[in-house]
Design an enzyme around this catalytic site. Structure first.
Site, PDB file in Angstrom:
ATOM      1  N   GLU A  52       5.067  32.279 -33.923  1.00 38.99           N
ATOM      2  CA  GLU A  52       6.226  32.147 -33.033  1.00 38.99           C
ATOM      3  C   GLU A  52       5.946  32.942 -31.772  1.00 38.99           C
ATOM      4  OE1 GLU A  52      10.283  32.829 -34.497  1.00 38.99           O
ATOM      5  OE2 GLU A  52       9.359  32.969 -36.480  1.00 38.99           O
ATOM      6  N   ASP A  63      18.875  38.380 -31.767  1.00 35.85           N
ATOM      7  CA  ASP A  63      17.746  39.222 -32.148  1.00 35.85           C
ATOM      8  C   ASP A  63      18.182  40.661 -32.375  1.00 35.85           C
ATOM      9  OD1 ASP A  63      15.615  37.295 -32.008  1.00 35.85           O
ATOM     10  OD2 ASP A  63      15.949  37.263 -29.846  1.00 35.85           O
ATOM     11  N   TYR A 178      14.750  26.864 -40.366  1.00 33.85           N
ATOM     12  CA  TYR A 178      14.702  28.325 -40.245  1.00 33.85           C
ATOM     13  C   TYR A 178      15.918  28.906 -40.963  1.00 33.85           C
ATOM     14  CZ  TYR A 178      12.899  32.360 -37.616  1.00 33.85           C
ATOM     15  OH  TYR A 178      12.298  33.517 -37.234  1.00 33.85           O
TER      16      TYR A 178
END
Length: 179
Positions: A52, A63, A178
């Site tokens: 990634e 994040d 994901y």
């Protein structure tokens, strides 16, 4: 082999070997452009199945503090979407063969132009896109552009996702999901 096929082959190989695929993340431009290239090449030489590549963004809400910090440093160093694509192309030219997935937020992609970004990403050597803040209900333009370019568009699910959400994401999934 297009990005979708390459990603599938990596997961198939891992499954045959009775192991998980190893997919590390690294922010492009952290701590600087040259060192990020060297880190990614080192990951490629040392067991990464897919990688990634983080696209720095000023407001990376999905994040944690480590990626927020690396993103801030990359932005302070002048990292842009164009420079990220140049790094991707350089990685390909310098022999990184693993599937490379660009992970970034939708706002810079829209500012670039969604279809233009997908085309540029494919031309630079991307195999897929992970856009954590792009809900599948709003993804049709990027989804179509990815299909045209042979790129995977990776959607996300949470452990708390409802059965209806899981059904929607799995119906649109390409490459992998994901979680």
């Amino acid at each position: 082999m297009n990005g979708l096929e390459l990603i599938s082959s990596v997961f198939d190989a891992a499954r045959v070997q009775h192991r998980s695929a190893f997919m590390p993340y690294f922010t492009l431009g952290f701590p600087n452009e040259e060192q990020s290239v060297e880190v990614i090449k080192t990951l490629a030489r040392n067991g990464a199945d897919l990688i990634e590549l983080g696209l720095p963004f000023s407001d990376p809400l999905a994040d944690g503090p480590t990626i927020q910090h690396s993103t801030q440093i990359a932005l302070e160093n002048g990292m842009t979407m164009q420079r990220c694509l140049k790094i991707l192309k350089r990685l390909r030219l310098e022999g990184v063969m693993q599937p490379l997935l660009l992970m970034g937020y939708i706002n810079p992609i829209l500012a670039f132009g969604a279809v233009d970004f997908v085309r540029a990403a494919a031309h630079a050597g991307a195999d897929g896109l992970i856009i954590p803040d792009l809900p599948p209900e709003e993804a049709s333009e990027i989804e179509q552009a990815c299909k045209q370019q042979g790129l995977a568009l990776i959607f996300l699910l949470a452990p708390t996702s409802t059965p209806q959400r899981i059904a929607l994401v799995t119906s649109k999934a390409s490459g992998f999901i994901y979680l």
